[in-house]
Design an enzyme around this catalytic site. Structure first.
Site, PDB file in Angstrom:
ATOM      1  N   ASP A  97      53.976  62.911  28.171  1.00 26.06           N
ATOM      2  CA  ASP A  97      54.866  61.896  28.755  1.00 26.06           C
ATOM      3  C   ASP A  97      54.110  60.994  29.727  1.00 26.06           C
ATOM      4  O   ASP A  97      53.636  61.451  30.773  1.00 26.06           O
ATOM      5  CB  ASP A  97      56.033  62.588  29.469  1.00 26.06           C
ATOM      6  N   MET A 135      54.344  57.846  32.204  1.00 26.83           N
ATOM      7  CA  MET A 135      55.341  57.070  32.967  1.00 26.83           C
ATOM      8  C   MET A 135      54.619  56.166  33.964  1.00 26.83           C
ATOM      9  O   MET A 135      53.669  56.601  34.625  1.00 26.83           O
ATOM     10  CB  MET A 135      56.275  58.005  33.727  1.00 26.83           C
ATOM     11  N   HIS A 158      53.586  67.160  23.289  1.00 27.37           N
ATOM     12  CA  HIS A 158      54.243  65.914  23.697  1.00 27.37           C
ATOM     13  C   HIS A 158      53.716  65.537  25.089  1.00 27.37           C
ATOM     14  O   HIS A 158      53.754  66.356  26.016  1.00 27.37           O
ATOM     15  CB  HIS A 158      55.747  66.148  23.717  1.00 27.37           C
ATOM     16  N   SER A 183      56.684  69.722  25.738  1.00 27.05           N
ATOM     17  CA  SER A 183      56.330  68.605  26.618  1.00 27.05           C
ATOM     18  C   SER A 183      55.504  69.109  27.794  1.00 27.05           C
ATOM     19  O   SER A 183      55.987  69.902  28.611  1.00 27.05           O
ATOM     20  CB  SER A 183      57.597  67.926  27.137  1.00 27.05           C
ATOM     21  N   HIS A 216      54.185  59.749  24.426  1.00 26.08           N
ATOM     22  CA  HIS A 216      55.459  59.049  24.638  1.00 26.08           C
ATOM     23  C   HIS A 216      55.285  58.126  25.831  1.00 26.08           C
ATOM     24  O   HIS A 216      55.284  58.579  26.974  1.00 26.08           O
ATOM     25  CB  HIS A 216      56.554  60.110  24.876  1.00 26.08           C
ATOM     26  N   MET A 221      66.213  59.350  22.306  1.00 24.67           N
ATOM     27  CA  MET A 221      66.257  60.049  23.603  1.00 24.67           C
ATOM     28  C   MET A 221      67.637  60.676  23.781  1.00 24.67           C
ATOM     29  O   MET A 221      68.660  60.016  23.584  1.00 24.67           O
ATOM     30  CB  MET A 221      65.997  59.077  24.758  1.00 24.67           C
ATOM     31  N   MET A 236      56.485  55.780  28.369  1.00 28.17           N
ATOM     32  CA  MET A 236      57.609  55.192  29.099  1.00 28.17           C
ATOM     33  C   MET A 236      57.010  54.167  30.052  1.00 28.17           C
ATOM     34  O   MET A 236      56.979  54.349  31.271  1.00 28.17           O
ATOM     35  CB  MET A 236      58.374  56.309  29.827  1.00 28.17           C
ATOM     36  N   ASP A 284      64.381  64.135  22.207  1.00 27.47           N
ATOM     37  CA  ASP A 284      63.652  64.451  23.444  1.00 27.47           C
ATOM     38  C   ASP A 284      64.623  64.412  24.617  1.00 27.47           C
ATOM     39  O   ASP A 284      65.244  63.376  24.887  1.00 27.47           O
ATOM     40  CB  ASP A 284      62.547  63.387  23.623  1.00 27.47           C
TER      41      ASP A 284
HETATM   42  C1  DX5 Z   1      61.851  62.817  29.798  1.00 29.71           C
HETATM   43  C2  DX5 Z   1      60.673  63.145  28.920  1.00 29.71           C
HETATM   44  C3  DX5 Z   1      60.785  64.428  28.230  1.00 29.71           C
HETATM   45  C4  DX5 Z   1      60.871  65.649  29.122  1.00 29.71           C
HETATM   46  C5  DX5 Z   1      61.716  66.654  28.417  1.00 29.71           C
HETATM   47  O1  DX5 Z   1      61.742  61.529  30.244  1.00 29.71           O
HETATM   48  O2  DX5 Z   1      60.519  62.140  27.940  1.00 29.71           O
HETATM   49  O3  DX5 Z   1      59.757  64.596  27.264  1.00 29.71           O
HETATM   50  O4  DX5 Z   1      59.633  66.238  29.409  1.00 29.71           O
HETATM   51  O5  DX5 Z   1      61.916  67.716  29.272  1.00 29.71           O
HETATM   52  P1  DX5 Z   1      63.129  68.739  29.046  1.00 29.71           P
HETATM   53  O6  DX5 Z   1      62.892  69.397  27.723  1.00 29.71           O
HETATM   54  O7  DX5 Z   1      62.989  69.652  30.199  1.00 29.71           O
HETATM   55  O8  DX5 Z   1      64.396  67.938  29.059  1.00 29.71           O
HETATM   56 ZN    ZN Z   2      59.111  62.499  26.304  1.00 25.99          ZN
END
Ligand code: DX5
Ligand code: ZN
Length: 219
Positions: free
Chosen positions: A36, A38, A34, A9, A70, A141, A72, A175
């Protein structure tokens, strides 16, 4: 059984030099990156959007770097075209963020992306049953979405088990909090796509961590 895919990620990487971060993760042996996204609505944090995915895509072809995006974000249906234009390989949206699940799935497929639907820890996995036949992947998740570095929640794993029993060929991604210490529980439950932020980026030897995560899925 579905193949092992390890997806570091980028949330734990250096956002001021993503070309370098993607490049070195590929050298270390990762299969996917990956990404993320947000929006400060679906989750409190605000990260990056399609413009940054596009900037990374300018340095790596779709074949070279698989961007597992991903989202969010609320109302993911508004973002399908922009992420397709940006060069996302996978469009992963949250079940809880929309009521227009089939609209998202159909449009993302029309635009040439693979599609995944994610569920938060408190969302029952059964909501995915009507969608799975239309999906390329499901994301369970294992932390509350919103930030990296949280503790792995093993109580989410029966959801992985439920999906693996019913859908032997489905890609199932986990994840949140994955590391060489927690991955065996996830792979034993049936996960084959492993996201890891902190565990890979903060490792002294990321190549070894990626190999350990892969070996857990393959064992
Ligand atoms: C959390 C993200 C993850 C995050 C995982 O909301 O969706 O992808 O980056 O990070 P670690 O592996 O540190 O939990
Ligand atoms: Zn993620």
């Amino acid at each position: 059984m579905s193949e092992a895919k390890i997806a570091p990620s980028l949330l734990s990487g250096d956002f001021s030099n993503l070309e370098h971060e993607v490049g070195r993760m590929l050298e270390y042996g990762s299969d996917w990156l990956h990404v993320d996204i947000m929006d400060s609505q679906f989750v409190p944090s605000l990260t990056i959007g399609p413009i940054v995915v596009k900037a990374m895509r300018n340095h790596f072809t779709k074949e070279k770097a698989f961007f597992d995006c991903h989202l969010m974000v609320m109302n993911p249906e508004k973002w399908v075209d922009e992420f397709a234009d940006a060069g996302a390989n996978m469009f992963c949206f949250h079940y809880e963020a929309t009521e227009k699940h089939m609209e998202v799935i159909n449009r993302a497929h029309e635009r040439g992306m693979l599609v995944s639907c994610a569920v938060k820890p408190n969302t029952p996995v059964e909501v995915l049953d009507p969608l799975v036949q239309h999906l390329d992947m499901a994301l369970i998740m294992t932390v509350e979405p919103g930030k990296g570095g949280q503790s792995f929640r093993s109580e989410c794993l029966p959801k992985v088990n439920y999906l693996r029993k019913r859908y032997p060929d489905l890609d199932i991604e986990v994840d949140g909090g994955l590391s060489p210490k927690t991955v065996d529980a996830a792979s034993d439950a049936g996960a084959n796509v492993i996201v890891a932020g902190t565990a890979v980026f903060k490792a002294e030897n990321p190549t070894q961590v990626i190999a350990e995560l892969r070996n857990s899925v393959l064992k």
